[in-house]
Scaffold this active site. Structure first.
Site, short mmCIF file in Angstrom:
data_model
loop_
_atom_site.label_atom_id
_atom_site.label_comp_id
_atom_site.label_asym_id
_atom_site.label_seq_id
_atom_site.Cartn_x
_atom_site.Cartn_y
_atom_site.Cartn_z
N GLY A 118 -8.62 21.74 4.71
CA GLY A 118 -7.97 21.12 5.84
C GLY A 118 -6.47 21.36 5.81
O GLY A 118 -5.95 22.30 6.42
N TYR A 134 -16.11 6.56 11.89
CA TYR A 134 -16.25 6.58 13.35
C TYR A 134 -17.66 6.12 13.73
O TYR A 134 -18.43 5.67 12.87
CB TYR A 134 -15.86 7.96 13.89
CG TYR A 134 -14.39 8.23 13.59
CD1 TYR A 134 -13.41 7.44 14.18
CD2 TYR A 134 -13.99 9.20 12.68
CE1 TYR A 134 -12.06 7.62 13.87
CE2 TYR A 134 -12.63 9.39 12.37
CZ TYR A 134 -11.68 8.60 12.97
OH TYR A 134 -10.36 8.75 12.67
N ARG A 140 -21.45 16.22 9.62
CA ARG A 140 -20.46 15.83 8.61
C ARG A 140 -20.62 14.36 8.26
O ARG A 140 -20.69 13.51 9.16
CB ARG A 140 -19.05 16.09 9.12
CG ARG A 140 -18.00 15.98 8.02
CD ARG A 140 -16.63 16.36 8.53
NE ARG A 140 -15.87 17.05 7.50
CZ ARG A 140 -14.59 16.80 7.21
NH1 ARG A 140 -13.94 15.88 7.87
NH2 ARG A 140 -13.97 17.47 6.27
#
Ligand code: PHB
Length: 367
Positions: free
Chosen positions: A325, A187, A235
């Site tokens: 997760g 991202y 992160r």
């Protein structure tokens, strides 16, 4: 196998975590429409998982341009702040702790997700070979290729930093215990970090120092906003290729970033393994060890972890906290299942993204 390390408490700033399990940030695409607003259903989902030492929320766009998939929640409007208040209240009622993950997708987007149908923004005008999820004006929705982004102008970068700071201020007002800067998984901030997506010739491209400049400015602005660096985590995903990023020298890039982060005294550094979706990434484990040696603070590792691998990582000193997760999606009571060595529920891959209660709040807890 004894899991004594995994079940031991941990002090994170002024937060006392009762165990070393972290619920990883997980995109579920279930916010209320229109407006990408967190709802009561989202509050139930997170509260069910408050047994984690720390919950990190799903990635939440800090501005409209930061969105890359339909129905992901934001943290830039008053309605979204009010929606997130339901979530933090429900988690705190269950004695949990929750950070919000601050997100800007950069080029991993599409005009259908952008204000006025504009092109997404990125460090450089290089299209990613990746997919997003869009909703058409008639309500139909489908996967789509990311579109070609336009390169951010130098004078637009302060606005990007300000958007993260605004999101962080909103997260505090929404009752979060802290925030995580999403600089992973291809991202926007990772697009700046990685050499194949950043071909800028100004102070934000070229050397590792230049490619890390924006993420460090974001971190500093967010720390200033929160007024307590221990309430800020970050992160990263060194060697990761998700989102079509590829860095020519991840050891150099991420060692530089980890060194620079030392002086910031953040709550934690969170490293997502590049093989979280499978694949082989030779050399990652030695890179992880190098980063562990450089970084002087709390380290979280994520990606394909089991109870045993997490216990071993803490026992060996490779990590302090372990993020789960997919196991937390399918097992709201993951801590109790680890404690009793109970079987884990299988994950339903068809209900990961979008929809309602099914595959979200209806996974059974033990007994
Ligand atoms: C996704 O929506 O697939 C997604 C979102 C955020 C991540 C990784 C994957 O960090």
């Amino acid at each position: 196998m004894s899991l004594q390390h995994l079940f031991s408490p941990f002090q994170l700033g002024d937060l006392q975590l009762p165990n070393r399990l972290v619920m990883a940030p997980l995109t579920r695409q279930r916010s209320l429409q229109p407006g990408n607003i967190p709802s009561e259903l989202n509050a139930i989902y997170y509260a069910q998982r408050a047994n984690a030492g720390l919950i990190i929320s799903e990635a939440s766009q800090v501005c409209p341009e930061g969105q890359g998939y339909a129905w992901t929640p934001g943290i830039h409007t008053e309605e979204q702040v009010a929606g997130w208040q339901k979530v933090t209240h429900a988690v705190h009622e269950q004695n949990g702790r929750i950070f919000l993950q601050l997100w800007h997708v950069g080029r991993i987007s599409h005009p259908l997700l952008q204000p006025n149908g504009a092109d997404p923004v990125a460090p450089s005008a290089i299209q990613a070979n990746a997919e997003v999820y869009v909703q058409e004006a008639d309500g139909s929705h489908h996967k789509a290729a990311t579109s070609k982004p336009r390169a951010l102008q130098l004078d637009e970068l302060p606005g990007i930093v300000a958007a993260y700071a605004h999101g962080a201020a909103n997260a505090v007002r929404a009752g979060f215990d802290g925030v995580e800067v999403h600089a992973a998984n291809g991202y926007l901030l990772d697009q700046f970090l990685c050499s194949n997506s950043n071909q800028r010739t100004d102070a934000y491209g070229g050397s590792a120092e230049n490619r890390a400049r924006l993420v460090l400015q974001v971190v500093d602005a967010v720390v200033t906003t929160l007024g307590d660096s221990s309430k800020v985590g970050i992160r990263i995903s060194p060697m990761g290729t998700f989102g079509d990023v590829l860095d020519a020298n991840p050891l150099e890039t991420f060692s530089y970033l980890a060194e620079q982060l030392n002086s910031r005294k953040l709550g934690y550094l969170h490293i997502n393994r590049p093989d979280w979706l499978g694949g082989t990434f030779e050399g990652f484990d030695s890179l992880l060890r190098a980063l562990r040696d450089i970084y002087q603070g709390t380290l979280i590792i994520a990606g394909g972890q089991t109870a045993e691998s997490g216990e071993q990582a803490i026992a060996e000193g490779l990590a302090d906290l372990i993020a789960y997760g997919r196991p937390y999606i399918a097992n709201p009571d993951l801590l109790a299942r680890f404690k009793t060595e109970a079987q884990l529920n299988p994950l339903d891959g068809n209900t990961l993204y979008g929809g309602g209660e099914q595959g979200y709040t209806d996974y059974p807890a033990l007994g």
